[in-house]
Design a protein around this motif. Structure first.
Motif, PDB file in Angstrom:
ATOM      1  N   THR A 293      40.393  52.812  47.059  1.00  0.00           N
ATOM      2  CA  THR A 293      39.679  52.004  46.060  1.00  0.00           C
ATOM      3  C   THR A 293      38.307  52.582  45.804  1.00  0.00           C
ATOM      4  O   THR A 293      37.843  52.618  44.666  1.00  0.00           O
ATOM      5  CB  THR A 293      39.499  50.551  46.572  1.00  0.00           C
TER       6      THR A 293
ATOM      7  N   ASN B  96      34.849  35.878  57.589  1.00  0.00           N
ATOM      8  CA  ASN B  96      35.607  36.604  56.580  1.00  0.00           C
ATOM      9  C   ASN B  96      36.789  35.786  56.098  1.00  0.00           C
ATOM     10  O   ASN B  96      37.714  35.506  56.859  1.00  0.00           O
ATOM     11  CB  ASN B  96      36.105  37.934  57.156  1.00  0.00           C
TER      12      ASN B  96
ATOM     13  N   ALA C 281      40.045  35.136  53.369  1.00  0.00           N
ATOM     14  CA  ALA C 281      40.973  35.929  52.558  1.00  0.00           C
ATOM     15  C   ALA C 281      40.480  35.914  51.114  1.00  0.00           C
ATOM     16  O   ALA C 281      39.776  35.000  50.696  1.00  0.00           O
ATOM     17  CB  ALA C 281      42.373  35.341  52.661  1.00  0.00           C
ATOM     18  N   TRP C 282      40.878  36.933  50.346  1.00  0.00           N
ATOM     19  CA  TRP C 282      40.316  37.063  48.995  1.00  0.00           C
ATOM     20  C   TRP C 282      40.686  35.888  48.117  1.00  0.00           C
ATOM     21  O   TRP C 282      39.928  35.479  47.256  1.00  0.00           O
ATOM     22  CB  TRP C 282      40.771  38.373  48.345  1.00  0.00           C
ATOM     23  N   TYR C 283      41.892  35.276  48.353  1.00  0.00           N
ATOM     24  CA  TYR C 283      42.253  34.167  47.451  1.00  0.00           C
ATOM     25  C   TYR C 283      41.417  32.933  47.719  1.00  0.00           C
ATOM     26  O   TYR C 283      41.162  32.131  46.835  1.00  0.00           O
ATOM     27  CB  TYR C 283      43.754  33.870  47.524  1.00  0.00           C
ATOM     28  N   TRP C 284      40.941  32.761  48.970  1.00  0.00           N
ATOM     29  CA  TRP C 284      40.041  31.634  49.234  1.00  0.00           C
ATOM     30  C   TRP C 284      38.727  31.825  48.504  1.00  0.00           C
ATOM     31  O   TRP C 284      38.186  30.913  47.901  1.00  0.00           O
ATOM     32  CB  TRP C 284      39.784  31.471  50.737  1.00  0.00           C
ATOM     33  N   THR C 285      38.226  33.076  48.577  1.00  0.00           N
ATOM     34  CA  THR C 285      36.975  33.366  47.870  1.00  0.00           C
ATOM     35  C   THR C 285      37.133  33.116  46.383  1.00  0.00           C
ATOM     36  O   THR C 285      36.275  32.512  45.740  1.00  0.00           O
ATOM     37  CB  THR C 285      36.573  34.831  48.115  1.00  0.00           C
ATOM     38  N   ALA C 286      38.288  33.569  45.832  1.00  0.00           N
ATOM     39  CA  ALA C 286      38.531  33.373  44.405  1.00  0.00           C
ATOM     40  C   ALA C 286      38.576  31.886  44.068  1.00  0.00           C
ATOM     41  O   ALA C 286      38.036  31.442  43.055  1.00  0.00           O
ATOM     42  CB  ALA C 286      39.831  34.056  43.998  1.00  0.00           C
TER      43      ALA C 286
ATOM     44  N   ALA D 111      29.568  35.178  48.003  1.00  0.00           N
ATOM     45  CA  ALA D 111      29.140  36.510  48.406  1.00  0.00           C
ATOM     46  C   ALA D 111      28.133  36.378  49.533  1.00  0.00           C
ATOM     47  O   ALA D 111      26.967  36.080  49.300  1.00  0.00           O
ATOM     48  CB  ALA D 111      28.517  37.243  47.225  1.00  0.00           C
TER      49      ALA D 111
END
Lengths: 169, 341
Positions: free
Chosen positions: A2, B2, B4-9, B104
């Motif tokens: 990436t 940290n 997971a990305w879907y939680w952040t989204a 962030a």
């Protein structure tokens, strides 16, 4: 993976912005291209795990210096340069070929002389690029140089104030 | 922490929608509060107590014609309102809303916030320039001069907070205020001058009255948004309200304990089961929204109480009073940090 994709996207955008800045005939458009370029470079720093430098790049260059540039351009109300009548393709192509040759030669010579720095790993870069480690080096090892630069900037500011001051009539 | 990305989204989606809806609530609040301050009822026709008034206004704005002046630079003319909204919304990513609920969580998030504040001037300046109208241009120029002048004091006020908590991370700054003295570990008690400086400069940076010179109606028609109509004007409006709501969140985060409940450490000692529970998270979100709402109310209150500064008063206040005070304050805080630690 990436990171390398991001590098090429950002580098292409930065080059486009730099070209746009050089080629646009309107000073405000030029300034806008330059701002885009600064943001792309900040993005490149981010891909190298140098968060602090990236933020400072945006804060100082895009946030302060370019605002001042734009302010002055708008105050002066500069007219756009006249449009180019014809584009000299021969010159452009020869310039690009020459630059390409120069880049290749520089790379080969630097490689042969072994002066290229070894690339740091990204984890190490994250460690050494953080604000606290940067500050530690800056304020201990290079404290003297830092102070001297500070005095130099102060002198420049005082000089600007003296020049701008109204003369008694 | 940290996620997971879907939680952040998901959190990001929630926060963006929260900001959008809060902007319309704030518009309603502003009109109601100004109404009561001027001894009149304010909007009370659309919906119960006039609550649907902002939605009716937005609908009207969406249906209006989009007019771009002939001599305007049409690309920049459309870019400016988008820049305003995007930068205003982006600051929401840095605010911690509860323990672990932040989009962030960067190591230098305070600096990112300052960077976003300093580039938000582009929206106003470019709007003023691209409209090709002298009033718009004057509004844009005033705005950039004002923001450059007050940015320094704001940065120094933030610096004093950073010195106290010795971190550039917003979450660490909030956690640092949860010391053993209940609410007295909040930065407002440890650094009162910095707090006042930050609130004043926040008013200036968000272009709210008494610092609303970029859009002074009596002198500049409408300032930088004179030549805007329809939803593009609406976006400037949206950005203004999102901006000052975010500014209230930043004030709360830096100086009033952020998402920490008052006397949270005492509470947790009494009820150990509360630690890391959903209930505590909901209570923290409620706390930070309540605290921020108070400051949003302060923004409205000040707007309808104080008259606007004159231009030279604005510059005198910024350069001759706020900047020296903030320099001395940063120095004093630094000395204090050395003595007390």
């Amino acid at each position: 993976m990436t990171v390398s994709i991001l590098f090429f996207v950002l580098a292409a955008a930065a080059l486009t912005a730099a070209l746009g800045m050089l080629l646009s005939r309107n000073p405000v458009t030029s300034a806008l291209w330059l701002i885009l370029n600064l943001f792309c470079v900040a993005g490149l720093y981010l891909t190298l795990n140098a968060e602090f430098i990236a933020v400072i790049q945006v804060l100082v260059y895009a946030g302060a210096i370019m605002v001042l540039f734009l302010f002055v351009i708008m105050l002066l109300n500069l007219a756009s340069l006249p449009d180019l009548k014809r584009i000299e393709w021969k010159r452009i192509i020869s310039f690009m070929l020459g630059m390409g040759l120069l880049a290749m030669l520089t790379f080969i010579i630097a490689h042969a002389l072994d002066v290229m720095p070894d690339p740091l790993s990204l984890d190490l870069a994250a460690e050494t690029g953080s604000a606290s480690s940067l500050a530690k080096v800056l304020f201990t090892q290079y404290a003297m140089i830092f102070e001297v630069i500070g005095i130099l900037l102060l002198a420049a500011t005082i000089g600007a104030v003296v020049i701008a001051k109204r003369k008694p009539v | 922490m940290n996620l997971a990305w879907y939680w952040t989204a998901l959190i990001a989606f929630g926060i963006v929608n929260f900001l959008l809806i809060s902007a319309s609530v704030l518009v309603y609040a502003e009109r109601k509060v100004s109404g009561y301050m001027q001894n009149r009822p304010g909007p009370n026709r659309v919906g119960p107590f006039g609550f649907l008034q902002p939605f009716a206004d937005v609908l009207k704005l969406v249906f209006k014609e989009n007019i771009v002046p002939t001599a305007a630079n049409s690309f920049v003319h459309s870019l400016a309102p988008m820049l305003m909204v995007v930068i205003a919304m982006a600051s929401g990513a840095l605010i911690p809303f509860a323990r672990g609920v932040v989009i962030a969580d960067m190591a230098v998030s305070v600096l990112v916030l300052l960077a976003l504040t300093s580039i938000s001037v582009y929206g106003v300046t470019l709007a003023g320039w691209s409209s090709n109208n002298k009033y718009s241009l004057l509004g844009g120029l005033r705005s950039s001069a004002q923001m450059i002048s007050y940015e320094l004091s704001m940065g120094l006020a933030v610096l004093s907070v950073v010195l106290i908590s010795s971190s550039l991370n917003m979450v660490t700054i909030v956690e640092d205020q949860g010391g053993g003295y209940g609410i007295f570990a909040w930065n407002v008690f440890r650094n009162p001058i910095g707090c006042i400086l930050f609130i004043v400069t926040a008013f200036a940076e968000t272009n709210r009255a008494p610092f609303d010179l970029p859009e002074a109606e009596q002198e500049l028609v409408g300032g930088y948004h004179t030549e805007y109509s329809g939803m593009k004007f609406g976006m400037f409006f949206l950005a203004e309200y999102v901006n000052f709501f975010i500014a209230s969140f930043v004030i709360v985060t830096l100086f009033f304990g952020g998402y920490l409940l008052p006397f949270e450490s005492v509470l947790l000692a009494q009820f150990p089961g509360l630690e890391d529970s959903i209930l505590l998270m909901i209570m923290q979100i409620g706390t930070v929204v309540l605290k921020a709402s108070f400051f949003a109310y302060l923004f409205i209150w000040v707007r309808w109480t104080l008259p606007r500064f004159k231009y030279q008063q604005l510059m005198t206040l910024g350069w001759k009073y706020l900047l020296p005070i903030s320099l001395v304050n940063a120095l004093l805080v630094a000395i204090g940090v050395i003595i007390f630690s």
